[in-house]
Design a protein around this motif. Structure first.
Motif, mmCIF file in Angstrom:
data_model
loop_
_atom_site.group_PDB
_atom_site.id
_atom_site.type_symbol
_atom_site.label_atom_id
_atom_site.label_comp_id
_atom_site.label_asym_id
_atom_site.label_seq_id
_atom_site.Cartn_x
_atom_site.Cartn_y
_atom_site.Cartn_z
ATOM 1 N N ASP A 1 58.645 6.331 -9.078
ATOM 2 C CA ASP A 1 60.077 6.277 -9.464
ATOM 3 C C ASP A 1 60.720 4.886 -9.408
ATOM 4 O OD1 ASP A 1 59.651 8.897 -9.748
ATOM 5 O OD2 ASP A 1 60.770 9.594 -7.994
ATOM 6 N N ALA A 2 60.215 3.845 -8.363
ATOM 7 C CA ALA A 2 60.688 2.448 -8.298
ATOM 8 C C ALA A 2 60.286 1.674 -9.595
ATOM 9 C CB ALA A 2 60.311 2.085 -6.901
ATOM 10 N N GLY A 3 59.317 2.080 -10.261
ATOM 11 C CA GLY A 3 58.939 1.154 -11.459
ATOM 12 C C GLY A 3 57.703 0.368 -11.237
ATOM 13 N N VAL A 4 56.958 0.727 -9.931
ATOM 14 C CA VAL A 4 55.693 0.153 -9.853
ATOM 15 C C VAL A 4 54.676 0.217 -10.695
ATOM 16 C CG1 VAL A 4 53.904 -0.032 -8.179
ATOM 17 C CG2 VAL A 4 56.255 -0.036 -7.254
ATOM 18 N N GLU A 5 54.089 -0.655 -11.475
ATOM 19 C CA GLU A 5 53.041 -0.440 -12.476
ATOM 20 C C GLU A 5 51.560 -0.418 -11.974
ATOM 21 O OE1 GLU A 5 53.603 -3.976 -14.925
ATOM 22 O OE2 GLU A 5 55.533 -3.514 -15.199
ATOM 23 N N HIS A 6 51.179 -0.754 -11.007
ATOM 24 C CA HIS A 6 49.822 -0.562 -10.668
ATOM 25 C C HIS A 6 49.740 -0.540 -8.967
ATOM 26 C CE1 HIS A 6 45.521 -0.961 -11.768
ATOM 27 N NE2 HIS A 6 45.349 -1.427 -10.381
ATOM 28 N N ALA A 7 48.845 0.430 -8.572
ATOM 29 C CA ALA A 7 48.655 0.691 -7.265
ATOM 30 C C ALA A 7 47.269 0.336 -6.681
ATOM 31 C CB ALA A 7 49.294 2.061 -6.755
ATOM 32 N N VAL A 8 47.076 -0.515 -5.650
ATOM 33 C CA VAL A 8 45.569 -0.691 -5.156
ATOM 34 C C VAL A 8 45.632 0.163 -3.880
ATOM 35 C CG1 VAL A 8 43.928 -2.465 -4.342
ATOM 36 C CG2 VAL A 8 45.453 -2.840 -6.374
ATOM 37 N N ASN B 1 41.084 11.083 3.054
ATOM 38 C CA ASN B 1 40.882 9.714 2.050
ATOM 39 C C ASN B 1 40.967 10.370 0.707
ATOM 40 O OD1 ASN B 1 40.679 6.941 3.353
ATOM 41 N ND2 ASN B 1 39.354 8.199 4.708
ATOM 42 N N LEU B 2 40.083 11.414 0.304
ATOM 43 C CA LEU B 2 40.021 11.990 -0.981
ATOM 44 C C LEU B 2 41.447 12.404 -1.473
ATOM 45 C CD1 LEU B 2 36.755 14.064 -1.091
ATOM 46 C CD2 LEU B 2 37.600 11.959 -2.430
ATOM 47 N N ALA B 3 42.154 13.014 -0.361
ATOM 48 C CA ALA B 3 43.738 13.491 -0.768
ATOM 49 C C ALA B 3 44.371 12.156 -1.051
ATOM 50 C CB ALA B 3 44.224 14.044 0.403
ATOM 51 N N ALA B 4 44.418 10.925 -0.423
ATOM 52 C CA ALA B 4 45.049 9.876 -0.852
ATOM 53 C C ALA B 4 44.652 9.217 -2.083
ATOM 54 C CB ALA B 4 44.811 8.882 0.324
ATOM 55 N N GLU B 5 43.321 9.374 -2.334
ATOM 56 C CA GLU B 5 42.792 8.951 -3.503
ATOM 57 C C GLU B 5 43.403 9.683 -4.819
ATOM 58 O OE1 GLU B 5 38.671 8.618 -4.028
ATOM 59 O OE2 GLU B 5 38.625 7.073 -2.314
ATOM 60 N N ALA B 6 43.272 11.164 -4.553
ATOM 61 C CA ALA B 6 43.872 12.033 -5.708
ATOM 62 C C ALA B 6 45.447 11.762 -5.896
ATOM 63 C CB ALA B 6 43.843 13.491 -5.249
ATOM 64 N N ALA B 7 46.271 11.456 -4.870
ATOM 65 C CA ALA B 7 47.637 11.211 -4.992
ATOM 66 C C ALA B 7 48.010 9.970 -5.842
ATOM 67 C CB ALA B 7 48.318 11.140 -3.690
ATOM 68 N N VAL B 8 47.147 8.850 -5.719
ATOM 69 C CA VAL B 8 47.052 7.628 -6.423
ATOM 70 C C VAL B 8 46.721 7.800 -7.935
ATOM 71 C CG1 VAL B 8 46.249 5.401 -6.607
ATOM 72 C CG2 VAL B 8 46.723 6.212 -4.305
ATOM 73 N N ARG B 9 45.454 8.585 -8.204
ATOM 74 C CA ARG B 9 45.103 9.034 -9.431
ATOM 75 C C ARG B 9 46.064 9.768 -10.387
ATOM 76 N NH1 ARG B 9 39.686 9.766 -6.929
ATOM 77 N NH2 ARG B 9 38.498 7.712 -7.186
ATOM 78 N N GLU B 10 46.765 10.668 -9.378
ATOM 79 C CA GLU B 10 47.542 11.747 -10.345
ATOM 80 C C GLU B 10 48.909 11.179 -10.397
ATOM 81 O OE1 GLU B 10 47.132 15.081 -8.197
ATOM 82 O OE2 GLU B 10 44.932 15.343 -8.385
ATOM 83 N N SER B 11 49.330 9.865 -9.958
ATOM 84 C CA SER B 11 50.826 9.293 -10.092
ATOM 85 C C SER B 11 51.314 9.079 -11.208
ATOM 86 C CB SER B 11 50.784 8.136 -8.866
ATOM 87 O OG SER B 11 49.836 7.165 -9.496
ATOM 88 N N LEU C 1 50.536 6.053 -12.453
ATOM 89 C CA LEU C 1 50.504 4.626 -12.272
ATOM 90 C C LEU C 1 49.145 4.210 -12.773
ATOM 91 C CD1 LEU C 1 52.127 3.800 -8.983
ATOM 92 C CD2 LEU C 1 53.181 4.141 -11.233
ATOM 93 N N GLY C 2 48.902 2.691 -13.136
ATOM 94 C CA GLY C 2 47.771 2.149 -13.111
ATOM 95 C C GLY C 2 47.047 2.075 -11.819
ATOM 96 N N TRP C 3 46.022 2.233 -11.579
ATOM 97 C CA TRP C 3 45.470 2.411 -10.199
ATOM 98 C C TRP C 3 44.126 1.764 -10.087
ATOM 99 C CZ3 TRP C 3 40.857 4.638 -9.797
ATOM 100 C CH2 TRP C 3 40.430 5.716 -10.715
ATOM 101 N N THR C 4 43.604 1.371 -8.812
ATOM 102 C CA THR C 4 42.326 0.992 -8.441
ATOM 103 C C THR C 4 42.210 1.491 -6.938
ATOM 104 O OG1 THR C 4 42.686 -1.210 -9.819
ATOM 105 C CG2 THR C 4 40.838 -0.939 -8.231
ATOM 106 N N VAL C 5 41.099 1.940 -6.649
ATOM 107 C CA VAL C 5 40.416 2.312 -5.487
ATOM 108 C C VAL C 5 39.638 1.570 -4.842
ATOM 109 C CG1 VAL C 5 39.577 4.144 -3.905
ATOM 110 C CG2 VAL C 5 41.417 4.772 -5.810
#
Length: 282
Positions: free
Chosen positions: A87-94, A113-123, A125-129
């Protein structure tokens, strides 16, 4: 602007240093602003806590990329944090995750850790784990007994892992944050270039110190109790850690080539890490 969480830790601090070298604008979110004094004037410092996603506005203002540690004490759900980040407009999360997330063996550490990864992937945003292996810096708690008695007391002397230098993990994260497009929607497993046991690490310390350092095996029950009572690990997490130290997870001796691929050089060896930190043990 790049937001770095966990900046006062071994990996987060390296991320900040490498980003500054690359000329990036950096903001750090920390519960301990005193720990960020070494970057005074070079970074924005925001006092805050990921356990309160509703209060992250000042940290996320004008941020387009973020380095996130979501498996932390007090952080119970990654979803609301990622909602605030999006919601803050971040484009990519690592995200810094764990090699245990890719294990074939179920455990409390894998699931969190899988729960955290799922939250990032489903956000959205662009993402990298980044799935970090066992950190070489985990040996630092041995320093006091090595200095005073030339002994290491621990459970799991035969524990095998492809231990990784936190500096290499931080350097990879900084590369990805500076140029995320080639790493978008990718998961990198970050390990060292060799498999070592705890007793082999102890022997390296002795060699560098020029005198023997002995290893004394602690009972499993003593180690588990210390995790619960002194480190305040939940019992399921303590069980997961003890199982790991029994070599119960074959994901940990895995050597992966991602560090060399991204940094263009081999990962540092434990001997290199120990040589750079030997004064702590002397």
């Amino acid at each position: 602007m790049i937001l770095v969480t966990g900046a006062t830790g071994s990996v987060g601090g390296e991320v900040v240093d490498r980003l500054l070298e690359q000329g990036e604008k950096v903001r750090v979110l920390t519960r301990n602003p005193e720990g960020a004094r070494r970057w005074a004037g070079a970074v924005d410092v925001v006092t805050g806590d990921l356990s309160d996603p509703g209060a992250l506005g000042p940290a996320l203002d004008r941020v387009d990329r973020a380095f996130l540690l979501l498996v932390l004490p007090g952080v119970r759900q990654a979803g609301p944090i990622m909602d605030a980040v999006r919601d803050a407009g971040v484009e990519h999360a690592v995200l810094l995750s764990s090699i245990r997330a890719g294990s074939a063996q179920d455990s409390a550490l894998k699931q969190v850790n899988l729960a955290a990864e799922a939250a990032v992937r489903e956000s959205g945003l662009g993402w990298t784990v980044l799935r970090g292996g066992t950190f070489m810096s985990n040996t630092l708690p041995w320093a006091a007994s090595v200095r005073t008695e030339r002994v290491v007391r621990a459970f799991g002397g035969g524990f095998r892992s492809s231990a990784v230098d936190p500096r290499d993990v931080g350097a990879v994260a900084a590369r990805v944050l500076a140029d995320p497009i080639p790493h978008r929607s990718r998961t990198h497993t970050l390990t060292g270039g060799e498999v070592v046991t705890i007793t082999e690490q102890v022997a390296v310390l002795g060699d560098l110190l020029g005198e023997p350092v002995t290893f004394e095996e602690l009972p499993e029950a003593v180690t588990r109790a210390a995790m619960v009572e002194q480190l305040h690990y939940p019992p399921a997490l303590a069980d997961s850690m003890v199982t790991m130290l029994r070599n119960g997870d074959e994901s940990l001796p895995r050597v992966d080539g991602a560090v060399a691929e991204i940094l263009g050089r081999p990962p540092r060896s434990f001997r290199e890490w120990a040589a750079d930190h030997i004064e702590v043990f002397r």
